[in-house]
Design a protein around this motif. Structure first.
Motif, PDB file in Angstrom:
ATOM      1  N   ALA A  18     -41.222  17.972  16.750  1.00 37.25           N
ATOM      2  CA  ALA A  18     -42.299  17.256  17.430  1.00 37.25           C
ATOM      3  C   ALA A  18     -41.695  16.172  18.316  1.00 37.25           C
ATOM      4  N   LEU A  20     -42.400  12.810  20.046  1.00 37.66           N
ATOM      5  CA  LEU A  20     -43.391  11.767  19.782  1.00 37.66           C
ATOM      6  C   LEU A  20     -43.291  10.565  20.726  1.00 37.66           C
ATOM      7  N   HIS A 125     -49.097  12.648  13.934  1.00 38.06           N
ATOM      8  CA  HIS A 125     -49.090  13.714  14.947  1.00 38.06           C
ATOM      9  C   HIS A 125     -49.696  15.006  14.385  1.00 38.06           C
TER      10      HIS A 125
END
Length: 337
Positions: A18, A20, A125
């Motif tokens: 991910a 971020l 997230h």
């Protein structure tokens, strides 16, 4: 760091990452583009299932807790979803070795609380607002305790194996010896002798390991060959070791350096596991943490493997840990046997 070579005991789950964005560290510095590597065991789309966050040890990856994950083990993906997050500085999440804009020694120093906060950012997230548990061993156990202090109502339970709430002078000295081996010679073999023998094992355990390998030097040669398959960057380990050295849950904002008061603030039911002897994270530190957390269970594992008790390297201890953790989490012992 590319993903290390798969080992026979590891779980080949899809590797996720991910992005971020800009991430503020405790120091006030920033990671330009936080990358959080992680794997998911189970069905993340089924939010009726308990969710466990696994966190990894120094110099390790999301495979560090594979010995606790699987059918009949403590965290069975058929009944619980397990997210295992790679820690800052392990070469898969944001690290000195993989940053496009802050590579090498320009990568900012980070703390264990920064690791925890980056994991919280990952959960945000993923739209996860509560956990059944956070579990980890060694530096993962230290992160688990920090989770309990930083986010006391976010999880129901903590599993902290061979942890410390505040890094001891002994552990700092061990890490310094490991750093010097890398900084002065770049010699992984010397580093392995310090970290994987003198710190991770007891004399009794290493006597057994060396005998099976054909002697001390044969063991070191074989371990060095295996370690090259793990593709660990020296600077990544050095940066993580500095975070390890500086750790103290008492320096969490609001506790003014009072480690005992920080531990007393933990609301989650906590299981702390320790061996008979640990030459890296002294057993007394786990015992002390269990005494200072209001709702804690201390598990003494009769292992002679030292710090390695909390790993797949000690089959008997791994079996006991799977059964004890399954029971602690509310699973039947039979399901973990």
């Amino acid at each position: 760091m590319s993903h290390p070579d798969m080992q026979p005991s590891w779980i080949d789950a899809p590797h996720r990452c991910a992005s971020l964005g800009r991430f503020r560290l405790e120091s006030g510095e920033y990671i330009d583009d936080l990358l959080m590597s992680h794997v998911v065991h189970g069905d993340l789309d089924d939010r009726s299932r308990p969710i466990v966050l696994g966190v990894c040890a120094i110099g390790s990856t999301h495979h560090r807790l594979d010995f606790l994950i699987g059918a009949g083990r403590a965290f069975d993906p058929a009944r619980v979803t397990v997210i295992v997050a790679d820690a800052l500085g392990n070469g898969l999440s944001s690290s000195p070795s993989n940053s496009a804009t802050q590579g090498g020694s320009s990568f900012p120093r980070f703390t264990i609380r920064d690791m925890v906060n980056s994991q919280k950012a990952l959960l945000d997230h993923l739209n996860i607002d509560a956990l059944d548990a956070v579990a980890g061993a060694s530096m993962g156990g230290m992160q688990a305790l920090q989770w309990g202090v930083s986010y006391p109502r976010f999880m129901k339970k903590l599993v902290a194996l061979v942890p410390m709430a505040k890094t001891t002078a002994w552990s700092q000295a061990v890490n310094q010896a490991g750093r010097r081996a890398l900084e002065t010679s770049g010699d992984w073999r010397a580093w392995l002798a310090i970290m994987h023998v003198l710190a991770m094992r007891t004399p009794e355990r290493f006597e057994e390991d060396a005998a099976r390998a054909g002697g001390t030097h044969a063991w070191l040669d074989k371990r060095a060959a295996w370690f090259r398959t793990q593709r660990l960057d020296p600077l990544d380990w050095i940066w993580q070791s500095h975070a390890y050295d500086a750790h103290d849950v008492g320096t969490t904002p609001g506790f003014e350096g009072d480690t005992a008061r920080a531990l007393a603030s933990i609301e989650a039911h906590t299981l702390i596991g320790v061996p008979a002897l640990d030459l890296y994270n002294p057993v007394e530190e786990g015992v002390r943490a269990a005494q200072q957390i209001g709702n804690a269970t201390l598990l003494r594992v009769p292992s002679t493997s030292g710090h390695m008790m909390a790993s797949e390297a000690d089959a008997a201890s791994a079996a006991q840990l799977n059964a004890e953790i399954a029971s602690f989490m509310g699973y039947s012992r039979e399901s973990a046997s």
